[in-house]
Write a protein that holds these residues in place. Structure first.
Motif: not given
Length: 250
Positions: A42-56, A29-40
Motif C-alpha cells: 500500500a506504500g508503493s514499495r516493491i514486494q516482487y518484480a520479475n527479471r524483465a522489470f529488474l533489467e529494465h 513471470y521470469d519467463l516473460l522477457t517482454d513483460v515487466l511484472v511487479w507487486i507493491k
C-alpha cells in the motif's frame, strides 16, 4: 478475495491451485522477457518484480529491489506519476492497457502497454497493487497488428507537441481518415485523436510535477493549443484539475 477467474473454476481445480506456493507462481513471470511484472504494498514499495522489470530499471537482483519505491530508481516526474497511479488503483480504479511512451535505460523511447490492479487480503481490504507493462517492440504477438499502424505511431511519437491533423496522418499512411481510425480501433481500441490526447495528457502530468511552469505553458508545451480545453481533458482523464494535481506534490 475479489477474484472472478479463480472462483469460476471447478472446486477440484481450485483446490489443486491453492496447494501450490505463491513463490512457485511468481517464478514463472521470469519467463516473460517482454513483460515487466511487479507487486507493491500500500506504500508503493516493491514486494516482487520479475527479471524483465529488474533489467529494465537496472536494479539488479530482487533482494535489492524489495522495499524500494519508484522514487529510488526512476526520474522524479515519472516516479511521482507511477505512485499517483498506484494510489488511484489502491482505491479501486483499474488501469487497462494504457499505451505509454517510456524511456529505456539507453535513452531510447519505446511503446509500452500498461495495466494495473488492486490487491486485497482475505477480508477484502486493499493491501497493495500489481501491474504489468508490455514492451510492444519485443512482443512477437503484437508485432503483426502494430506493423499495420507503425508509420502513424512513429509520427505521433516524434511530433507529439506539434499540431497533428488526422487528415495529414492518414495521408502519410496512404489511408483514408475512416480507414486509419478503423485500424487504430482494431489494434489499440481507440482512435488516433484519443491516443494523441492521452499521450499529451501524460506529458502534461509529468511537466506539472517536474516543473514550475504556469498551467497555460504546461498545456502549450504538451501540445494543447487551448489551456481551457487542456484543463477539461485533464479533469476527465484523471478526475482532478491540473492545479489540484500539482498541489499534491508541492
Amino acid at each position: 478475495m475479489k477474484s472472478s477467474a479463480i472462483n469460476a473454476l471447478p472446486a477440484q481445480s481450485i483446490h489443486f491451485l491453492q496447494t501450490m506456493p505463491a513463490a512457485q507462481w511468481l517464478q514463472m513471470y521470469d519467463l516473460l522477457t517482454d513483460v515487466l511484472v511487479w507487486i507493491k504494498d500500500a506504500g508503493s514499495r516493491i514486494q516482487y518484480a520479475n527479471r524483465a522489470f529488474l533489467e529494465h530499471t537496472g536494479l539488479g537482483r530482487l533482494d535489492q529491489a524489495v522495499g524500494l519505491t519508484d522514487n529510488d530508481f526512476a526520474p522524479r516526474h515519472i516516479a511521482r506519476q507511477f505512485i499517483a497511479d498506484d494510489q488511484k488503483v489502491l482505491q479501486g480504479d483499474r488501469l487497462n492497457q494504457r499505451l505509454e511512451i517510456n524511456v529505456l535505460p539507453n535513452g531510447e523511447l519505446h511503446w509500452f502497454s500498461t495495466s494495473k490492479r488492486p490487491l486485497y487480503d482475505q477480508q477484502g481490504n486493499p493491501v497493495g497493487t500489481c501491474g504489468i507493462s508490455r514492451h510492444l517492440h519485443k512482443t512477437s504477438v503484437m508485432l503483426g497488428p502494430l506493423d499495420s499502424i507503425q508509420k502513424p505511431m512513429e509520427f505521433i511519437k516524434n511530433n507529439l507537441t506539434r499540431p497533428i491533423h488526422i487528415a495529414d496522418l492518414a495521408s502519410q499512411s496512404h489511408l483514408s481518415v475512416s480507414a486509419l481510425e478503423r485500424r487504430f480501433r482494431k489494434v489499440l481500441g481507440k482512435t488516433p485523436k484519443q491516443l494523441i490526447t492521452q499521450l499529451r495528457l501524460d506529458q502534461a502530468r509529468r511537466r506539472l510535477v517536474e516543473t514550475d511552469l504556469p498551467i497555460y505553458l504546461v498545456a502549450e508545451q504538451s501540445g494543447f493549443e487551448d489551456p481551457n480545453y487542456f484543463s477539461r481533458q485533464f479533469l476527465r482523464e484523471f478526475g482532478e484539475s491540473p492545479t489540484a494535481f500539482r498541489r499534491k506534490f508541492d
